[in-house]
Design an enzyme around this catalytic site. Structure first.
Site, PDB file in Angstrom:
ATOM      1  CG  LEU A   1      -4.367  -2.861  -0.957  1.00  0.00           C
ATOM      2  CD1 LEU A   1      -2.876  -2.597  -0.786  1.00  0.00           C
ATOM      3  CD2 LEU A   1      -5.160  -1.670  -0.476  1.00  0.00           C
TER       4      LEU A   1
ATOM      5  CE  LYS B   1      -4.360   1.573   2.050  1.00  0.00           C
ATOM      6  NZ  LYS B   1      -5.087   1.755   0.806  1.00  0.00           N
TER       7      LYS B   1
HETATM    8  N1  PDD Z   1      -8.000   2.577  -0.492  1.00  0.00           N
HETATM    9  N2  PDD Z   1      -7.543  -1.395  -3.644  1.00  0.00           N
HETATM   10  C1  PDD Z   1      -6.926  -0.195  -3.661  1.00  0.00           C
HETATM   11  C2  PDD Z   1      -6.113   0.161  -4.851  1.00  0.00           C
HETATM   12  C3  PDD Z   1      -7.084   0.687  -2.580  1.00  0.00           C
HETATM   13  O1  PDD Z   1      -6.454   1.876  -2.596  1.00  0.00           O
HETATM   14  C4  PDD Z   1      -7.897   0.312  -1.482  1.00  0.00           C
HETATM   15  C5  PDD Z   1      -8.070   1.205  -0.275  1.00  0.00           C
HETATM   16  C6  PDD Z   1      -8.529  -0.950  -1.518  1.00  0.00           C
HETATM   17  C7  PDD Z   1      -9.397  -1.440  -0.382  1.00  0.00           C
HETATM   18  O2  PDD Z   1      -8.625  -1.767   0.757  1.00  0.00           O
HETATM   19  P1  PDD Z   1      -9.234  -1.644   2.222  1.00  0.00           P
HETATM   20  O3  PDD Z   1     -10.479  -2.458   2.239  1.00  0.00           O
HETATM   21  O4  PDD Z   1      -8.182  -2.215   3.084  1.00  0.00           O
HETATM   22  O5  PDD Z   1      -9.510  -0.181   2.459  1.00  0.00           O
HETATM   23  C8  PDD Z   1      -8.323  -1.773  -2.600  1.00  0.00           C
HETATM   24  C9  PDD Z   1      -8.065   3.488   0.631  1.00  0.00           C
HETATM   25  C10 PDD Z   1      -9.363   3.451   1.326  1.00  0.00           C
HETATM   26  C11 PDD Z   1      -7.658   4.884   0.161  1.00  0.00           C
HETATM   27  O6  PDD Z   1      -6.697   4.949  -0.596  1.00  0.00           O
HETATM   28  O7  PDD Z   1      -8.275   5.875   0.572  1.00  0.00           O
END
Ligand code: PDD
Length: 287
Positions: free
Chosen positions: A207, A151
């Site tokens: 991710l 991330k």
């Molecule tokens: N984004 N895929 C990508 C590319 C993401 O950036 C995110 C999360 C997810 C979902 O992951 P999670 O369920 O752990 O939030 C999948 C966050 C919320 C953001 O960049 O604001």
């Protein structure tokens, strides 16, 4: 009233918070982040976000500036000081400020990582009316790097994707690589066929969403079938339902893809049910 934010051991008014121009997060996008949602003043799935953060740091050989317990303490303190009921906490760790620009990683002994955290108040996050309307999305090619499982703060292409959607009068974009959907610009992507929930399997291509893990667990517990495999945009357009998940959107129905309605063109029954289950169940374990 100004927000209280956290920078390298200090709680400061946001106007006073500073990071160096030599910080590698700023110069090289050499940093990782997490977004944790807050409901009823409590953190949703903190343990999941902390575990993924630890993994991101390890994959990039970056030092951790604090233990998980210390991070939890800072999260809670920021929620308290900013009186957040519903919203998010953003955490970012970068490889710090080596005092100059150099591609080589600095020695962590002399260049400690930078840790910043701040809250974002979003009253009405759980009762978001968008869930009753659903999202209209477009598809775009996935031209990101090959380690999307980490991330990182390299969010230029996801930002461009959101702008492409906005210019097209839509809400968001799903990215496509070698003919199949990888994920949304900032969320994981799903389709529903009958009683089965279909989403891409975990790999370096996407991710590993914390919301994804929880939603798939709740779906299985509710006797829904979960199939982890690739799917195409054409299959998604012909599916009964589609939806996304993320820490800030929870479960959000998708009602249109590249101009074609999904199912009835209204939020799907299973997506809305999963949203309800997710909100109920994650509140029970919120800390
Ligand atoms: N984004 N895929 C990508 C590319 C993401 O950036 C995110 C999360 C997810 C979902 O992951 P999670 O369920 O752990 O939030 C999948 C966050 C919320 C953001 O960049 O604001």
């Amino acid at each position: 009233m100004s927000r209280t934010v956290y920078v390298n051991g200090q709680y400061l008014p946001e106007e006073e918070a500073r990071v160096s121009i030599f910080d590698r997060g700023f110069l090289m996008a050499d940093g990782v982040y997490e977004v944790t949602s807050i409901l009823n003043g409590k953190l949703i799935d903190f343990a999941g976000h902390a575990a993924r953060l630890e993994r991101s740091l390890k994959e990039l050989e970056m030092a951790a500036p604090a233990t998980t317990e210390e991070l939890l303490e800072i999260h809670r303190e920021l929620v308290k000081r900013n009186d957040i009921d519903e919203g998010m906490i953003y955490l970012q760790i970068t490889r710090g400020n080596p005092g100059d620009r150099d591609f080589a990683f600095p020695d962590p002994e002399t260049t400690p990582p930078t840790l910043v955290m701040f809250t974002q108040s979003k009253p009405g996050l759980a009762a978001n009316p968008v869930a009753q309307k659903g999202l209209k999305i477009i598809s775009i090619p996935d031209i990101r790097w090959g380690r999307r499982d980490i991330k990182t703060v390299q969010l230029l292409y996801p930002s461009m994707g959101k702008m492409m959607a906005k210019k097209a009068g839509k809400d968001d974009a799903w990215m496509v690589e070698d003919g199949t959907v990888t994920e949304g610009t900032s969320n994981n992507a799903y389709i529903v066929s009958g009683n089965a929930i279909i989403t891409r399997a975990l790999s370096n291509d996407i991710l590993h969403g914390i919301t994804r893990a929880a939603v798939l667990r709740f779906a299985r517990e509710a006797q829904m079938e979960v199939i982890e495999r690739d799917f195409t945009i054409a299959e998604a357009q012909a599916a009964d339902e589609a939806f996304i998940t993320s820490a800030s959107a929870f479960v959000m129905p998708v009602v249109e893809i590249d101009g074609a309605p999904v199912g009835t063109g209204t939020p799907g029954r299973i997506a809305l049910r999963l949203r309800e289950i997710y909100l109920d169940e994650s509140l029970k374990t919120a800390i």
